[in-house]
Design a protein around this motif. Structure first.
Motif, PDB file in Angstrom:
ATOM      1  N   LEU A  89       0.866  -1.190   0.000  1.00 41.78           N
ATOM      2  CA  LEU A  89       0.000   0.000   0.000  1.00 41.78           C
ATOM      3  C   LEU A  89       0.892   1.226   0.000  1.00 41.78           C
ATOM      4  N   GLU A  90       0.576   2.181  -0.865  1.00 45.55           N
ATOM      5  CA  GLU A  90       1.263   3.466  -0.810  1.00 45.55           C
ATOM      6  C   GLU A  90       0.355   4.398  -0.018  1.00 45.55           C
ATOM      7  N   VAL A  91       0.899   4.980   1.021  1.00 45.73           N
ATOM      8  CA  VAL A  91       0.120   5.898   1.854  1.00 45.73           C
ATOM      9  C   VAL A  91       0.507   7.312   1.427  1.00 45.73           C
ATOM     10  N   VAL A  93      -0.120  11.373   1.692  1.00 42.37           N
ATOM     11  CA  VAL A  93      -0.686  12.437   2.535  1.00 42.37           C
ATOM     12  C   VAL A  93      -0.523  13.757   1.784  1.00 42.37           C
ATOM     13  N   ARG A  94      -1.585  14.555   1.778  1.00 42.85           N
ATOM     14  CA  ARG A  94      -1.583  15.802   1.002  1.00 42.85           C
ATOM     15  C   ARG A  94      -2.014  16.991   1.856  1.00 42.85           C
ATOM     16  N   ASN A  95      -1.299  18.107   1.658  1.00 41.29           N
ATOM     17  CA  ASN A  95      -1.641  19.365   2.331  1.00 41.29           C
ATOM     18  C   ASN A  95      -2.123  20.422   1.345  1.00 41.29           C
ATOM     19  N   ALA A  98      -2.411  19.068  -5.724  1.00 38.00           N
ATOM     20  CA  ALA A  98      -1.452  18.955  -6.829  1.00 38.00           C
ATOM     21  C   ALA A  98      -1.636  17.568  -7.439  1.00 38.00           C
ATOM     22  N   GLY A  99      -0.955  17.320  -8.540  1.00 41.51           N
ATOM     23  CA  GLY A  99      -0.899  15.983  -9.131  1.00 41.51           C
ATOM     24  C   GLY A  99      -2.256  15.345  -9.337  1.00 41.51           C
ATOM     25  N   SER A 100      -2.352  14.074  -8.949  1.00 40.80           N
ATOM     26  CA  SER A 100      -3.568  13.308  -9.264  1.00 40.80           C
ATOM     27  C   SER A 100      -4.789  13.800  -8.484  1.00 40.80           C
ATOM     28  N   LEU A 101      -4.582  14.398  -7.303  1.00 40.81           N
ATOM     29  CA  LEU A 101      -5.750  14.909  -6.553  1.00 40.81           C
ATOM     30  C   LEU A 101      -6.353  16.108  -7.278  1.00 40.81           C
ATOM     31  N   VAL A 174       3.934  19.829   0.031  1.00 38.17           N
ATOM     32  CA  VAL A 174       2.671  19.767  -0.721  1.00 38.17           C
ATOM     33  C   VAL A 174       2.007  18.412  -0.499  1.00 38.17           C
ATOM     34  N   ASP A 175       2.743  17.337  -0.752  1.00 33.50           N
ATOM     35  CA  ASP A 175       2.248  15.981  -0.528  1.00 33.50           C
ATOM     36  C   ASP A 175       3.425  15.012  -0.520  1.00 33.50           C
ATOM     37  N   PHE A 176       3.169  13.789  -0.132  1.00 34.20           N
ATOM     38  CA  PHE A 176       4.230  12.772  -0.120  1.00 34.20           C
ATOM     39  C   PHE A 176       3.631  11.386  -0.036  1.00 34.20           C
ATOM     40  N   LYS A 177       4.481  10.411  -0.350  1.00 32.04           N
ATOM     41  CA  LYS A 177       4.075   9.003  -0.319  1.00 32.04           C
ATOM     42  C   LYS A 177       4.956   8.245   0.662  1.00 32.04           C
ATOM     43  N   LEU A 178       4.331   7.435   1.491  1.00 34.03           N
ATOM     44  CA  LEU A 178       5.096   6.595   2.421  1.00 34.03           C
ATOM     45  C   LEU A 178       4.823   5.126   2.138  1.00 34.03           C
ATOM     46  N   ASP A 197      11.940  12.314  -4.901  1.00 35.83           N
ATOM     47  CA  ASP A 197      11.251  11.376  -5.801  1.00 35.83           C
ATOM     48  C   ASP A 197       9.852  11.037  -5.282  1.00 35.83           C
ATOM     49  N   THR A 198       9.660  11.131  -3.980  1.00 36.20           N
ATOM     50  CA  THR A 198       8.415  10.629  -3.377  1.00 36.20           C
ATOM     51  C   THR A 198       7.595  11.722  -2.685  1.00 36.20           C
ATOM     52  N   CYS A 199       8.071  12.951  -2.774  1.00 32.91           N
ATOM     53  CA  CYS A 199       7.368  14.079  -2.128  1.00 32.91           C
ATOM     54  C   CYS A 199       7.251  15.225  -3.125  1.00 32.91           C
ATOM     55  N   ARG A 200       6.318  16.134  -2.882  1.00 33.49           N
ATOM     56  CA  ARG A 200       6.336  17.420  -3.593  1.00 33.49           C
ATOM     57  C   ARG A 200       6.781  18.480  -2.591  1.00 33.49           C
ATOM     58  N   PHE A 201       7.868  19.165  -2.950  1.00 29.90           N
ATOM     59  CA  PHE A 201       8.414  20.246  -2.128  1.00 29.90           C
ATOM     60  C   PHE A 201       8.400  21.520  -2.955  1.00 29.90           C
ATOM     61  N   PHE A 215      11.122  16.597 -13.350  1.00 30.72           N
ATOM     62  CA  PHE A 215      11.367  15.538 -14.334  1.00 30.72           C
ATOM     63  C   PHE A 215      10.064  15.163 -15.061  1.00 30.72           C
ATOM     64  N   ARG A 216       8.981  14.952 -14.279  1.00 28.83           N
ATOM     65  CA  ARG A 216       7.706  14.551 -14.889  1.00 28.83           C
ATOM     66  C   ARG A 216       7.257  15.558 -15.935  1.00 28.83           C
ATOM     67  N   ARG A 217       7.459  16.841 -15.638  1.00 31.99           N
ATOM     68  CA  ARG A 217       6.928  17.893 -16.526  1.00 31.99           C
ATOM     69  C   ARG A 217       7.993  18.542 -17.400  1.00 31.99           C
TER      70      ARG A 217
HETATM   71  O1  C5P Z   1       0.689  11.551  -8.478  1.00 31.52           O
HETATM   72  P1  C5P Z   1       0.096  11.924  -7.160  1.00 31.52           P
HETATM   73  O2  C5P Z   1      -0.391  13.339  -7.090  1.00 31.52           O
HETATM   74  O3  C5P Z   1      -0.969  10.944  -6.713  1.00 31.52           O
HETATM   75  O4  C5P Z   1       1.289  11.783  -6.105  1.00 31.52           O
HETATM   76  C1  C5P Z   1       1.132  12.143  -4.738  1.00 31.52           C
HETATM   77  C2  C5P Z   1       2.485  12.084  -4.041  1.00 31.52           C
HETATM   78  O5  C5P Z   1       2.943  10.733  -3.954  1.00 31.52           O
HETATM   79  C3  C5P Z   1       3.588  12.833  -4.796  1.00 31.52           C
HETATM   80  O6  C5P Z   1       4.445  13.449  -3.840  1.00 31.52           O
HETATM   81  C4  C5P Z   1       4.334  11.757  -5.550  1.00 31.52           C
HETATM   82  O7  C5P Z   1       5.697  12.075  -5.724  1.00 31.52           O
HETATM   83  C5  C5P Z   1       4.178  10.549  -4.612  1.00 31.52           C
HETATM   84  N1  C5P Z   1       4.104   9.272  -5.333  1.00 31.52           N
HETATM   85  C6  C5P Z   1       5.172   8.380  -5.276  1.00 31.52           C
HETATM   86  N2  C5P Z   1       5.097   7.166  -5.921  1.00 31.52           N
HETATM   87  C7  C5P Z   1       4.015   6.817  -6.625  1.00 31.52           C
HETATM   88  C8  C5P Z   1       2.920   7.708  -6.700  1.00 31.52           C
HETATM   89  C9  C5P Z   1       2.997   8.930  -6.042  1.00 31.52           C
HETATM   90  O8  C5P Z   1       6.176   8.659  -4.623  1.00 31.52           O
HETATM   91  N3  C5P Z   1       3.971   5.631  -7.219  1.00 31.52           N
END
Ligand code: C5P
Length: 239
Positions: A89-91, A93-95, A98-101, A174-178, A197-201, A215-217
């Motif tokens: 599970l990817e957890v 958290v968003r403040n 941005a992104g998919s939300l 902004v948000d992050f994944k754990l 790679d796993t957070c938005r700063f 990188f994505r954009r």
């Molecule tokens: O793409 P999305 O807006 O859902 O991403 C939310 C947060 O989770 C972002 O900080 C993104 O970098 C992180 N994420 C990740 N790995 C994934 C999907 C999202 O680190 N597979």
């Protein structure tokens, strides 16, 4: 500590067994991927930057009472961690939206959310990591309701600590994944990485992006942004 056979290779890291049964050796790679692996590139220095940034965050979280798998750095691109079995599970958290939300709910990027949002995604490359709700998690048998509540609580606790720590460094979280794992004795432990790679700063003043969205954009300056993050966290790269 001796490095033994490779157990797993992910998009950004390789995991190896070690001479100790309960410790794994993690090697951070320079490869970058986005959009479930569709976009690929090598970003020189990224492995070292993410290894060091993750070490700083995990050390700081531990000092503030949030235990995690990090043990110590082994080299500029490698770290020793506790052995866990990752919960798929990817957890997130968003403040700030941005992104998919922002896309899913039609919100403008940058909208401050009235409260943090916690989401679970099912970690499955073939399915493209779909968003899942508690019923889905139950029928998939991934985590009990008690464990889901624990993951949500831990996600929010990490958010509080990280947000305050980053605010002092003029960065918006902004948000992050754990990701979490289970130790051999069944304890849930924060694992994986916490990095650009796993957070938005975002820079708090200019809102300049200091994360993988560069990188994505195709915004350019990916390595420089990661360097800037390491610098703001007080670390130093030795490339
Ligand atoms: O793409 P999305 O807006 O859902 O991403 C939310 C947060 O989770 C972002 O900080 C993104 O970098 C992180 N994420 C990740 N790995 C994934 C999907 C999202 O680190 N597979």
């Amino acid at each position: 500590m001796e490095k033994r056979e490779q157990l797993y290779e992910g998009k950004a890291k390789r995991i190896y067994r070690t001479s100790s049964e309960n410790q794994y050796w993690v090697e951070y790679k320079d490869e970058a991927t986005a959009f479930n692996g569709e976009k690929k590139a090598t970003i020189t220095g990224k492995g070292e930057l993410n290894n060091r940034i993750t070490a700083i965050f995990f050390t700081m979280l531990k000092e503030r009472g949030i235990d995690n798998h990090f043990i110590r750095l082994l080299s500029p691109t490698e770290q020793l961690v506790k052995r866990v079995e990752i919960i798929p599970l990817e957890v997130v958290v968003r403040n700030i939206a941005a992104g998919s939300l922002a896309k899913r709910l039609g919100m403008e990027e940058g909208t401050v959310l009235p409260q943090p949002v916690v989401e679970f995604y099912y970690k499955d490359d073939a399915l493209g990591d779909p968003l899942v709700n508690p019923s889905h998690i139950n029928i998939l048998g991934i985590a009990s309701e008690e464990d889901q509540a624990r993951l949500e609580k831990l996600g929010l606790a990490v958010n509080e600590v990280l947000q305050a720590y980053l605010q002092e460094r003029n960065i918006l979280l902004v948000d992050f994944k754990l990701e979490f794992g289970r130790t051999p004795d069944g304890e849930i432990l924060l694992a994986d990485e916490i990095s650009p790679d796993t957070c938005r700063f975002w820079d708090a003043r200019t809102k300049v992006k200091l994360d993988k969205d560069r990188f994505r954009r195709d915004l350019g300056g990916v390595e420089e942004a990661y360097q800037e993050m390491l610098k703001r966290l007080g670390g130093e790269a030795h490339v």
